[in-house]
Design an enzyme around this catalytic site. Structure first.
Site, PDB file in Angstrom:
ATOM      1  N   TYR A  54       8.570  -8.877  -0.290  1.00  0.00           N
ATOM      2  CA  TYR A  54       7.897  -7.392   0.082  1.00  0.00           C
ATOM      3  C   TYR A  54       9.089  -6.331   0.565  1.00  0.00           C
ATOM      4  CZ  TYR A  54       3.194  -9.384   0.487  1.00  0.00           C
ATOM      5  OH  TYR A  54       2.325 -10.307   0.104  1.00  0.00           O
ATOM      6  N   SER A 151      -1.259 -18.816  -3.375  1.00  0.00           N
ATOM      7  CA  SER A 151      -1.824 -17.382  -3.491  1.00  0.00           C
ATOM      8  C   SER A 151      -2.132 -17.212  -4.743  1.00  0.00           C
ATOM      9  CB  SER A 151      -0.894 -16.576  -3.174  1.00  0.00           C
ATOM     10  OG  SER A 151      -1.478 -14.986  -3.242  1.00  0.00           O
ATOM     11  N   GLN A 176      -4.582 -17.938  -0.817  1.00  0.00           N
ATOM     12  CA  GLN A 176      -4.622 -16.392  -0.588  1.00  0.00           C
ATOM     13  C   GLN A 176      -5.095 -15.633  -1.636  1.00  0.00           C
ATOM     14  OE1 GLN A 176      -1.349 -13.392   0.930  1.00  0.00           O
ATOM     15  NE2 GLN A 176      -1.693 -15.055   2.384  1.00  0.00           N
ATOM     16  N   TRP A 204      -6.486 -11.301   0.731  1.00  0.00           N
ATOM     17  CA  TRP A 204      -5.863  -9.612   0.839  1.00  0.00           C
ATOM     18  C   TRP A 204      -6.664  -8.712   0.286  1.00  0.00           C
ATOM     19  CZ3 TRP A 204      -3.812  -7.616  -3.581  1.00  0.00           C
ATOM     20  CH2 TRP A 204      -3.864  -8.232  -4.823  1.00  0.00           C
ATOM     21  N   ALA A 208     -10.014  -3.429  -0.627  1.00  0.00           N
ATOM     22  CA  ALA A 208      -9.757  -2.975  -2.152  1.00  0.00           C
ATOM     23  C   ALA A 208      -8.799  -2.115  -2.139  1.00  0.00           C
ATOM     24  CB  ALA A 208     -11.021  -2.487  -2.862  1.00  0.00           C
ATOM     25  N   LYS A 215     -12.103   6.575   1.551  1.00  0.00           N
ATOM     26  CA  LYS A 215     -11.473   7.791   1.770  1.00  0.00           C
ATOM     27  C   LYS A 215     -11.187   8.409  -0.041  1.00  0.00           C
ATOM     28  CE  LYS A 215      -7.052   5.548   1.674  1.00  0.00           C
ATOM     29  NZ  LYS A 215      -5.616   5.186   2.551  1.00  0.00           N
TER      30      LYS A 215
END
Length: 332
Positions: A54, A151, A176, A204, A208, A215
């Site tokens: 990350y 994951s 995950q 995670w 979405a 928004k």
């Protein structure tokens, strides 16, 4: 806050976990990252998720700095390895070389002696699974991680990994996956297998990637900093969640949330937590106050009527195909 067991282990995690993908080191600086972590702790969040890749390793560094001084025994920290952290061919994947080097790099950046869960960020088709699981076992035995997780592994990969973990005497406790109202590809195969194997989900993108906050619905202009903005206030429409029919369906969720007197984001996270195989939903935050609505989801129990209304509103835009569990054919 609600706390749930992680897999068949004896460890609890907070039902809401704070993740720092696409925030720490990318859209927020250290001061804001620290403020978000402090707010999370104040709200009862004890579980923090990150990964070595990350923000080009910056996210782990920033999380470690934000957690400095926090009682280590009072939190649960999860990180991952697989994606590139350097230019070389061995700076990625799940080879023994990369995994052993990655855990040391992660611990150095996090300023910790161990992580609670060390995860394979994806399945590595170029490395024998026995090699990867052997390295994970050595990491656990060295006290650098308590448990292991995966994951975005398919059901076949999870079963093979769990079998090897059992043979090696270590606990594979978590999966995950991406999981939300719109993306339910784990329900048909992964969840039943994990229930059988004593593995739970730490999900995670429960919103979405912001779409289920509402928004983007209605095609309204969005800030240039948004991941779905073209920079001029218009929406990027190529993403699977940004199709007109999806945004129209999401708009239909708003009256359901309003009927419960909660924000749509709270409804979306509560929906994820309604799955009994889910231990935690990972949320992100670029401002501390964003955490308040999502944390409230931990105490919200959705009845069957509400769940049916959600399914009716979303209709055919929900993706359920188990073949769409994310994976990559090679490391590069």
């Amino acid at each position: 806050m609600q706390y749930r067991k992680l897999g068949s282990s004896g460890m609890y995690v907070s039902a809401i976990a704070l993740g720092n993908w696409a925030t720490h080191g990318e859209t927020v600086d250290q001061d804001v990252a620290t403020a978000c972590v402090e707010k999370a702790l104040d709200l009862g969040i004890t579980t923090f998720d990150t990964a070595d890749a990350y923000a080009g390793t910056k996210a782990e560094t920033m999380l470690g700095e934000a957690l400095k001084g926090v009682r280590r025994e009072g939190i649960e920290v999860m990180t991952k390895a697989f994606f590139p952290t350097g230019p070389g061919m061995n700076d990625r994947g799940l080879s023994r070389k990369h995994v052993m080097e990655s855990i040391n790099g992660s611990l150095r950046r996090l300023q910790m002696d161990y992580v609670d869960v060390y995860q394979a960020h994806r399945y590595d088709y170029e490395t024998p699974l026995e090699e990867t699981m052997g390295a994970f076992a050595d990491i656990v035995r060295a006290g650098k991680a308590h448990y292991i997780g995966v994951s975005e592994w398919t059901v076949k990969e999870i079963r093979a990994g769990a079998a090897l973990a059992a043979d090696l005497g270590i606990q594979l406790v978590s999966s995950q996956p991406q999981y939300n109202m719109l993306w339910r590809v784990i329900e048909a195969e992964v969840v039943p297998a994990c229930e059988e194997l004593g593995i739970t989900q730490v999900c995670w993108s429960p919103l979405a990637q912001g779409v289920l906050s509402g928004k983007y619905a209605g095609g309204r202009a969005v800030p240039s900093s948004s991941r779905f903005s073209d920079g001029d206030g218009t929406l990027k429409t190529e993403h699977k969640f940004m199709q007109p029919e999806v945004l129209e369906a999401v708009d239909k969720l708003k009256p359901i949330a309003a009927g419960l007197d909660i924000p749509l984001a709270t409804l979306a996270v509560a929906w994820v937590l309604a799955n009994p195989n889910v231990s935690a939903a990972i949320v992100g935050a670029s401002r501390p106050e964003q955490l308040e609505d999502t944390v409230n989801a931990a105490e919200l129990v959705l009845d069957s009527e509400t769940l049916e209304l959600i399914d009716g509103a979303l209709g055919d835009v929900v993706e359920r195909d188990p073949a769409k569990v994310e994976s990559f054919p090679q490391r590069v």
